[in-house]
Design a protein around this motif. Structure first.
Motif, PDB file in Angstrom:
ATOM      1  N   GLY A  25     -70.786 -38.570   4.264  1.00  0.00           N
ATOM      2  CA  GLY A  25     -70.282 -37.313   4.797  1.00  0.00           C
ATOM      3  C   GLY A  25     -69.500 -36.555   3.747  1.00  0.00           C
ATOM      4  N   PRO A  26     -68.981 -35.386   4.108  1.00  0.00           N
ATOM      5  CA  PRO A  26     -68.225 -34.577   3.141  1.00  0.00           C
ATOM      6  C   PRO A  26     -67.043 -35.354   2.575  1.00  0.00           C
ATOM      7  CG  PRO A  26     -68.687 -33.324   5.144  1.00  0.00           C
ATOM      8  CD  PRO A  26     -69.068 -34.737   5.428  1.00  0.00           C
ATOM      9  N   ALA A  27     -66.863 -35.255   1.274  1.00  0.00           N
ATOM     10  CA  ALA A  27     -65.738 -35.923   0.635  1.00  0.00           C
ATOM     11  C   ALA A  27     -64.442 -35.186   0.941  1.00  0.00           C
ATOM     12  CB  ALA A  27     -65.959 -36.002  -0.869  1.00  0.00           C
ATOM     13  N   VAL A  28     -63.352 -35.931   0.894  1.00  0.00           N
ATOM     14  CA  VAL A  28     -62.010 -35.359   0.971  1.00  0.00           C
ATOM     15  C   VAL A  28     -61.417 -35.405  -0.431  1.00  0.00           C
ATOM     16  CG1 VAL A  28     -59.697 -35.572   1.945  1.00  0.00           C
ATOM     17  CG2 VAL A  28     -61.704 -36.126   3.355  1.00  0.00           C
ATOM     18  N   VAL A  29     -60.973 -34.269  -0.946  1.00  0.00           N
ATOM     19  CA  VAL A  29     -60.401 -34.185  -2.287  1.00  0.00           C
ATOM     20  C   VAL A  29     -58.916 -33.871  -2.156  1.00  0.00           C
ATOM     21  CG1 VAL A  29     -60.494 -33.043  -4.532  1.00  0.00           C
ATOM     22  CG2 VAL A  29     -62.606 -33.394  -3.224  1.00  0.00           C
ATOM     23  N   LEU A  30     -58.085 -34.676  -2.808  1.00  0.00           N
ATOM     24  CA  LEU A  30     -56.635 -34.558  -2.704  1.00  0.00           C
ATOM     25  C   LEU A  30     -56.059 -33.915  -3.953  1.00  0.00           C
ATOM     26  CD1 LEU A  30     -55.925 -38.112  -1.221  1.00  0.00           C
ATOM     27  CD2 LEU A  30     -56.209 -35.966   0.023  1.00  0.00           C
ATOM     28  N   LEU A  31     -55.260 -32.866  -3.769  1.00  0.00           N
ATOM     29  CA  LEU A  31     -54.669 -32.103  -4.876  1.00  0.00           C
ATOM     30  C   LEU A  31     -53.149 -32.260  -4.834  1.00  0.00           C
ATOM     31  CD1 LEU A  31     -56.738 -28.790  -4.520  1.00  0.00           C
ATOM     32  CD2 LEU A  31     -57.177 -30.706  -6.061  1.00  0.00           C
ATOM     33  N   HIS A  32     -52.589 -32.845  -5.888  1.00  0.00           N
ATOM     34  CA  HIS A  32     -51.151 -33.113  -5.936  1.00  0.00           C
ATOM     35  C   HIS A  32     -50.377 -31.892  -6.425  1.00  0.00           C
ATOM     36  CE1 HIS A  32     -51.152 -33.364 -10.324  1.00  0.00           C
ATOM     37  NE2 HIS A  32     -52.215 -34.141 -10.266  1.00  0.00           N
ATOM     38  N   GLY A  33     -49.049 -32.019  -6.443  1.00  0.00           N
ATOM     39  CA  GLY A  33     -48.175 -30.935  -6.867  1.00  0.00           C
ATOM     40  C   GLY A  33     -47.944 -30.914  -8.368  1.00  0.00           C
ATOM     41  N   LEU A  34     -46.917 -30.164  -8.778  1.00  0.00           N
ATOM     42  CA  LEU A  34     -46.692 -29.873 -10.196  1.00  0.00           C
ATOM     43  C   LEU A  34     -45.781 -30.866 -10.909  1.00  0.00           C
ATOM     44  CD1 LEU A  34     -46.082 -26.019 -10.524  1.00  0.00           C
ATOM     45  CD2 LEU A  34     -47.910 -27.342 -11.590  1.00  0.00           C
ATOM     46  N   VAL A  35     -46.018 -31.025 -12.187  1.00  0.00           N
ATOM     47  CA  VAL A  35     -45.150 -31.584 -13.230  1.00  0.00           C
ATOM     48  C   VAL A  35     -44.840 -33.069 -13.028  1.00  0.00           C
ATOM     49  CG1 VAL A  35     -43.023 -31.319 -14.560  1.00  0.00           C
ATOM     50  CG2 VAL A  35     -44.143 -29.303 -13.641  1.00  0.00           C
ATOM     51  N   MET A  36     -43.953 -33.432 -12.114  1.00  0.00           N
ATOM     52  CA  MET A  36     -43.589 -34.837 -11.925  1.00  0.00           C
ATOM     53  C   MET A  36     -44.543 -35.535 -10.961  1.00  0.00           C
ATOM     54  SD  MET A  36     -40.906 -35.469 -13.829  1.00  0.00           S
ATOM     55  CE  MET A  36     -39.952 -36.846 -13.171  1.00  0.00           C
ATOM     56  N   ASP A  37     -45.515 -34.835 -10.449  1.00  0.00           N
ATOM     57  CA  ASP A  37     -46.423 -35.386  -9.448  1.00  0.00           C
ATOM     58  C   ASP A  37     -47.743 -35.771 -10.106  1.00  0.00           C
ATOM     59  OD1 ASP A  37     -47.128 -36.249  -6.963  1.00  0.00           O
ATOM     60  OD2 ASP A  37     -47.328 -34.272  -6.065  1.00  0.00           O
TER      61      ASP A  37
ATOM     62  N   ARG B  80     -72.572 -30.384  -1.340  1.00  0.00           N
ATOM     63  CA  ARG B  80     -72.079 -29.934  -0.037  1.00  0.00           C
ATOM     64  C   ARG B  80     -70.581 -29.665  -0.161  1.00  0.00           C
ATOM     65  NH1 ARG B  80     -72.992 -34.762   4.097  1.00  0.00           N
ATOM     66  NH2 ARG B  80     -72.291 -33.104   5.508  1.00  0.00           N
ATOM     67  N   PRO B  81     -70.044 -28.766   0.652  1.00  0.00           N
ATOM     68  CA  PRO B  81     -68.606 -28.449   0.571  1.00  0.00           C
ATOM     69  C   PRO B  81     -67.727 -29.666   0.876  1.00  0.00           C
ATOM     70  CG  PRO B  81     -69.780 -26.757   1.801  1.00  0.00           C
ATOM     71  CD  PRO B  81     -70.743 -27.886   1.617  1.00  0.00           C
ATOM     72  N   VAL B  82     -66.545 -29.686   0.315  1.00  0.00           N
ATOM     73  CA  VAL B  82     -65.605 -30.785   0.494  1.00  0.00           C
ATOM     74  C   VAL B  82     -64.397 -30.314   1.292  1.00  0.00           C
ATOM     75  CG1 VAL B  82     -66.309 -31.882  -1.665  1.00  0.00           C
ATOM     76  CG2 VAL B  82     -64.375 -30.290  -1.680  1.00  0.00           C
ATOM     77  N   HIS B  83     -63.700 -31.268   1.879  1.00  0.00           N
ATOM     78  CA  HIS B  83     -62.421 -30.986   2.529  1.00  0.00           C
ATOM     79  C   HIS B  83     -61.325 -31.069   1.465  1.00  0.00           C
ATOM     80  CE1 HIS B  83     -64.341 -31.309   6.451  1.00  0.00           C
ATOM     81  NE2 HIS B  83     -64.765 -32.526   6.164  1.00  0.00           N
ATOM     82  N   LEU B  84     -60.573 -30.004   1.289  1.00  0.00           N
ATOM     83  CA  LEU B  84     -59.492 -29.991   0.303  1.00  0.00           C
ATOM     84  C   LEU B  84     -58.154 -30.188   1.005  1.00  0.00           C
ATOM     85  CD1 LEU B  84     -60.283 -27.023  -2.144  1.00  0.00           C
ATOM     86  CD2 LEU B  84     -60.592 -29.477  -2.534  1.00  0.00           C
ATOM     87  N   ILE B  85     -57.376 -31.151   0.511  1.00  0.00           N
ATOM     88  CA  ILE B  85     -56.026 -31.384   1.010  1.00  0.00           C
ATOM     89  C   ILE B  85     -55.073 -31.228  -0.162  1.00  0.00           C
ATOM     90  CG2 ILE B  85     -54.432 -33.028   2.062  1.00  0.00           C
ATOM     91  CD1 ILE B  85     -56.771 -34.313   3.484  1.00  0.00           C
ATOM     92  N   GLY B  86     -54.161 -30.262  -0.082  1.00  0.00           N
ATOM     93  CA  GLY B  86     -53.255 -29.998  -1.184  1.00  0.00           C
ATOM     94  C   GLY B  86     -51.808 -30.064  -0.761  1.00  0.00           C
ATOM     95  N   ASN B  87     -51.000 -30.755  -1.570  1.00  0.00           N
ATOM     96  CA  ASN B  87     -49.567 -30.863  -1.298  1.00  0.00           C
ATOM     97  C   ASN B  87     -48.784 -29.957  -2.237  1.00  0.00           C
ATOM     98  OD1 ASN B  87     -47.123 -32.091  -0.163  1.00  0.00           O
ATOM     99  ND2 ASN B  87     -46.893 -33.051  -2.177  1.00  0.00           N
ATOM    100  N   SER B  88     -47.863 -29.165  -1.685  1.00  0.00           N
ATOM    101  CA  SER B  88     -47.003 -28.278  -2.461  1.00  0.00           C
ATOM    102  C   SER B  88     -47.873 -27.328  -3.303  1.00  0.00           C
ATOM    103  CB  SER B  88     -46.033 -29.110  -3.305  1.00  0.00           C
ATOM    104  OG  SER B  88     -45.014 -28.311  -3.857  1.00  0.00           O
TER     105      SER B  88
END
Length: 268
Positions: free
Chosen positions: A27-39, A98-106
């Motif tokens: 199924g569609p992948a989930v891609v996780l995007l973290h925050g800046l600098v110390m993350d 295929r499109p992915v689910h994007l999950i982004g923090n900060s």
């Protein structure tokens, strides 16, 4: 874990296949995007990545340009280049079919939203966790990063941490110094702009926005929910900007419920 060449850049990536009785691993992948600098990608290890994988969702984590174990070029820290990095990574991993689910923090949430606006073909849905959206956040972030850069410039903090045996903290501090004082990250962020009501109105991908009830960013999330065609705002009690760390259970439940609904809709 691996270093994956995405265009001219090598990005540190980790892939978790979908397991359990949930959606099929193709199924569609989930891609996780973290925050800046110390993350970096490790902030998702015990918070979302494992639960998502166990629920049957294939998950991609990666350290963004200049962060964690990814390469740190001197330039290219604007949002458009971040989207290009993501697109190149999805292509080389064969996830661009295929499109992915994007999950982004900060700040990762701001990158996720920008991706949906400029490359909607890549995006199935968005989860924005405490994302900076409106107001003076670019100026405020630029000021904060500039002050941090000055504090790191002489290297004394890193030396003190190393002397105290705090090797992980010293390593993170060294990475922050390299990003803030030896790349164009601050200038690239300062050259960006906040999102507008017009941006929200043209967003054509479903969004779950998760914020703490004490977050200073909540007004922007309310504006997004009012303007976007399909946006659910989830406000978690007794927490501010640290939703990922301090309200993990509520965040996890909201994300899994949202993805179950989206996968069911696609399957139907």
């Amino acid at each position: 874990m691996a270093l994956t060449r995405a265009g001219a850049l090598r990005l540190h990536t980790q892939w978790l296949p979908g397991r359990g009785d949930g959606p099929r691993s193709d199924g569609p992948a989930v891609v996780l995007l973290h925050g800046l600098v110390m993350d970096n990608l490790s902030s998702f290890y015990s918070t979302l990545a494992g639960p998502l994988s166990r629920a049957g969702h294939p998950v991609l984590l990666y350290d963004q340009r200049g962060h964690g174990r990814s390469e740190r070029p001197p330039t290219g820290y604007d949002r458009d280049t971040a989207v290009a990095d993501l697109a190149a990574l999805l292509a080389v991993l064969g996830l661009d079919h295929r499109p992915v689910h994007l999950i982004g923090n900060s700040y990762g949430g701001a990158l996720a939203l920008h991706t949906a606006l400029v490359r909607p073909d890549l995006v199935a849905s968005l989860v924005l966790i405490e994302a900076q959206l409106t107001g003076d956040w670019i100026e405020e972030m630029t000021d904060t990063l500039s002050v941090a850069a000055l504090g790191l410039e002489d290297g004394r903090l890193r030396a003190q941490l190393a002397a105290l045996g705090q090797r992980k903290e010293a390593r993170l501090t060294a990475g922050a110094d390299a990003l803030l004082n030896h790349t164009t990250l601050i200038e690239d962020i300062a050259a960006g702009r906040a999102f507008t009501a017009r941006d929200f109105a043209r967003l054509d991908r479903p969004v779950l926005a998760v914020y703490g009830e004490h977050s200073e960013l909540l007004p922007g999330a309310r504006e997004l929910a009012a303007q976007a065609a399909d946006c659910e705002l989830c406000v978690l009690p007794d927490v501010g900007h640290t939703v990922l760390k301090d309200a993990t259970a509520g965040l996890r439940d909201a994300v899994l419920a949202r993805l179950r609904g989206r996968v069911g809709a696609v399957a139907g």
